[in-house]
Design a protein around this motif. Structure first.
Motif, short mmCIF file in Angstrom:
data_model
loop_
_atom_site.label_atom_id
_atom_site.label_comp_id
_atom_site.label_asym_id
_atom_site.label_seq_id
_atom_site.Cartn_x
_atom_site.Cartn_y
_atom_site.Cartn_z
N LYS A 280 0.79 -1.23 0.00
CA LYS A 280 0.00 0.00 0.00
C LYS A 280 0.83 1.29 0.00
CE LYS A 280 -4.11 -1.53 2.45
NZ LYS A 280 -4.66 -1.40 3.82
N TYR A 281 2.04 1.20 0.55
CA TYR A 281 2.83 2.44 0.70
C TYR A 281 4.16 2.37 -0.05
CZ TYR A 281 -0.62 3.35 4.26
OH TYR A 281 -1.80 3.55 4.90
N MET A 292 -3.52 8.42 0.45
CA MET A 292 -3.00 8.20 -0.90
C MET A 292 -2.20 6.89 -0.99
SD MET A 292 -1.42 11.07 -3.40
CE MET A 292 0.30 11.06 -2.98
N THR A 293 -2.91 5.79 -0.80
CA THR A 293 -2.24 4.49 -0.87
C THR A 293 -2.15 4.01 -2.32
OG1 THR A 293 -4.37 3.47 -0.45
CG2 THR A 293 -2.92 3.74 1.44
N ILE A 294 -1.27 3.04 -2.52
CA ILE A 294 -1.06 2.52 -3.87
C ILE A 294 -2.13 1.46 -4.18
CG2 ILE A 294 0.58 1.29 -5.37
CD1 ILE A 294 2.79 2.24 -3.36
N LEU A 318 -1.79 5.65 -8.15
CA LEU A 318 -2.05 6.55 -7.03
C LEU A 318 -3.15 7.51 -7.43
CD1 LEU A 318 1.52 7.81 -6.00
CD2 LEU A 318 0.07 6.25 -4.70
N VAL A 320 -4.41 11.10 -6.83
CA VAL A 320 -4.08 12.38 -6.20
C VAL A 320 -5.37 13.20 -6.14
CG1 VAL A 320 -2.58 14.40 -6.26
CG2 VAL A 320 -1.84 12.25 -7.35
N MET A 401 6.56 3.72 -6.79
CA MET A 401 5.29 4.35 -6.39
C MET A 401 5.43 4.96 -5.00
SD MET A 401 2.94 3.68 -8.89
CE MET A 401 1.77 4.64 -8.64
N GLY A 402 6.16 4.26 -4.12
CA GLY A 402 6.37 4.75 -2.76
C GLY A 402 7.08 6.10 -2.77
N ARG A 405 4.74 8.72 -4.19
CA ARG A 405 3.73 9.07 -3.19
C ARG A 405 4.27 10.16 -2.26
NH1 ARG A 405 2.99 7.36 2.12
NH2 ARG A 405 0.86 7.76 2.83
N GLY A 409 2.98 13.91 -2.22
CA GLY A 409 2.44 14.30 -0.91
C GLY A 409 3.05 15.61 -0.44
#
Ligand code: ASP
Length: 542
Positions: A280-281, A292-294, A318, A320, A401-402, A405, A409
């Motif tokens: 998720k992150y 905003m989790t994956i 993601l 946004v 992706m992490g 994110r 963010g």
């Protein structure tokens, strides 16, 4: 006598007292027949007055002083006619009757003020002058206060403080050792401890029950902003405990520390399996201050679209919120950002969710309105949102992706920096395959016990099975920073030997390097486990 009071101490109640102060010349204002001087030490500043009518020689002597001279003065405390309520001592001044110059000073290369004119390099070169500045001094004082509180809290919980040796046989934590040549045994070297791991385990075999130490550790690895070759840990070990005991004890410890030092009430710590953190992150240290989790959208993608998506093991997305406000230029910049070598993505796909319910994407040629809608509803995209998509191997995509994110963010101001979001990441993998070395390494360290469900698969020869084994290991994460980690240890000789074998050690090598520990396990080692917290990471975060 150098002082009756410090430079931050005098108040109106001291009016009429004769006092002695010592410190540095902070600032001088000469006004002809009068001279005002602020004297400074670590406790504060006090205004001194030299008055011609009281002593012409004194005034002359004072007018020859320079910034950062070290002086001692004797004088009378009197009420100031114009008070300075920004200064703790601002209600009074000291009329000087005697001045001693304890030492002179060259003009410092930068001003000793909260906002200095010195650049970072200059301040590092003259660190002792930098430390005279309030912002630096107050951080050292804060750090000391945290250390005192840590000692008090742990001692109150029956932890015994023990110093373990610094010149040691290698104690592995997955980094390179720093070594020290031995004069008495030419050609031989001591290692500096990467952590006191094996020593604290021996202390448990020694029956100490609970140990702690605020200790320097040494790891020869690449530098990062929060990773230095020598650093300080709050190192702890406990006997007769299971994982949940340790999590509870250190959750309560961390909460009390934050309450004591910052008067902050931390919320209960969430517990998240490692696999969920990655899924998720995209990180084993998720920053939970924003959502905003994956999303894994592979299953929702209509096939026959873009072939790199069709063939990818994983497609991550993601959402946004409100991100449709990104301009084309900003989206290009975002795409360049993920393509930098540090992130290494091949590209970034976006889907804009318009106010009127329509969508517009960077891959409209391959996905028609219906396909885009399918993606949008799968990830729960709403009006004015932006969906960002990357594809590739699962682990790689999660990492990318992490990073994206966190970047978005920060860019979108989603991170509330006044919040603390602590969590435990649990159920770490036991082993990590290293392609270059062609063998497994321990994800935590070789003394970590496999979780009970993994024990029966230790003899497997299948790489996938071995990769899926989990350990009784945990990390404490706050605001995306790994504050510490630990595990329940192996306390039985035969299990420890099996793990060494799994890590590619021959019995002889294992005995040679860790015989002292394996032998200790012959004599009734209690079940034990522990944790180490990065002291300066914690202090910096607080
Ligand atoms: N020795 C470990 C480390 O330094 C911490 C622990 O397992 O207690 O990361």
């Amino acid at each position: 006598m150098y002082k009756t009071h410090n430079c931050g101490e005098l108040r109106i109640s001291h009016e009429g007292n004769t006092v002695i102060l010592s410190g540095w010349v902070h600032r001088i204002r000469a006004l002809g027949a009068m001279l005002f001087l602020d004297i400074r030490d670590r406790f504060g500043k006090t205004q001194l007055v030299f008055d011609e009518t009281l002593g012409p020689d004194l005034l002359l002597k004072a007018s020859n002083l320079g910034r950062e001279f070290v002086i001692r003065v004797e004088g009378l405390v009197r009420e100031r006619s114009s008070k300075n309520d920004k200064m703790a001592t601002g209600a009074v001044e000291v009329v000087v009757q005697r001045l001693d110059i304890l030492n002179t000073s060259e003009l410092p290369p930068f001003t000793i003020e909260n906002e200095t004119d010195g650049g970072e390099e200059l301040r590092m070169q003259y660190r002792y002058l930098d430390i005279r500045r309030n912002p630096v001094q107050s951080k050292l004082l804060f750090r000391s206060k945290v250390a005192q509180a840590v000692r008090q809290l742990l001692s109150a919980k029956d932890f015994v403080e023990v110093e373990t040796p610094i010149l040691v046989k290698s104690t592995p934590e997955g980094a390179r050792d720093f070594v020290v040549p031995s004069r008495l045994n030419q050609g031989c070297f001591y290692a500096l401890p990467q952590s006191p791991q094996t020593f604290k385990q021996l202390l448990m075999v020694g029956g100490l029950d609970r140990y702690f130490q605020i200790v320097k550790c040494f790891r020869d690895e690449d530098l990062r902003a929060d990773r230095q070759p020598e650093f300080t840990q709050i190192d702890c070990e406990l006997s007769f405990v299971q994982r949940d005991d340790i999590l509870e004890i250190f959750e309560s410890f961390t909460k009390t520390l934050f309450k004591t030092i910052l008067n902050v009430d931390l919320e209960d710590f969430q517990r998240m399996p490692y696999s969920e953190a990655i899924e998720k992150y995209g990180s084993d240290k998720p920053d939970l201050r924003f959502d905003m989790t994956i999303h894994e959208i592979k299953a929702a993608l209509p096939t026959g679209g873009l072939s790199i998506l069709d063939s990818a093991e994983s497609v991550g997305a993601l959402v946004v919120k409100g991100g449709n406000s990104y301009t084309r230029k900003q989206l290009d910049a975002l795409s360049d950002w993920v393509k930098r070598p540090q992130i290494g993505a091949k590209g970034l796909i976006y889907v804009r969710c318009n106010d009127d319910g329509t969508t517009k994407s960077s891959v409209d040629k391959f996905y028609d309105a219906e396909a885009r809608h399918q993606i949008k509803s799968f990830v729960g995209g709403g009006a004015n949102d932006l969906i960002l998509i990357m594809a590739g191997d699962y682990g790689v995509v999660r990492k990318q992706m992490g990073a994206l994110r966190l970047h978005v963010g920060a860019e979108q101001n989603l991170i509330d920096s006044s919040k603390f979001k602590p969590l435990w990441v649990v159920d770490f993998p036991l082993l990590e395959w290293d392609n270059d070395a062609g063998r497994f390494f321990s994800m935590h360290h070789p003394f970590t016990t496999p979780s009970p469900s993994s024990l029966e698969h230790l003899e497997s020869t299948d790489q996938r099975t071995l990769e899926s084994l989990t350990a009784d290991a945990y990390d404490l994460v706050i605001n995306g920073v790994e504050i510490g980690g630990g595990s329940i240890r192996i306390a039985k000789r035969d299990l420890q030997e099996r793990i060494f074998r799994l890590l590619g050690f021959s019995d002889e090598e294992a005995n040679d390097q860790f015989g002292f520990l394996l032998n200790a396990f012959r004599y009734g080692a209690p079940p034990h486990g522990g944790i180490a917290l990065g002291f300066d990471r914690l202090v910096a975060l607080m």
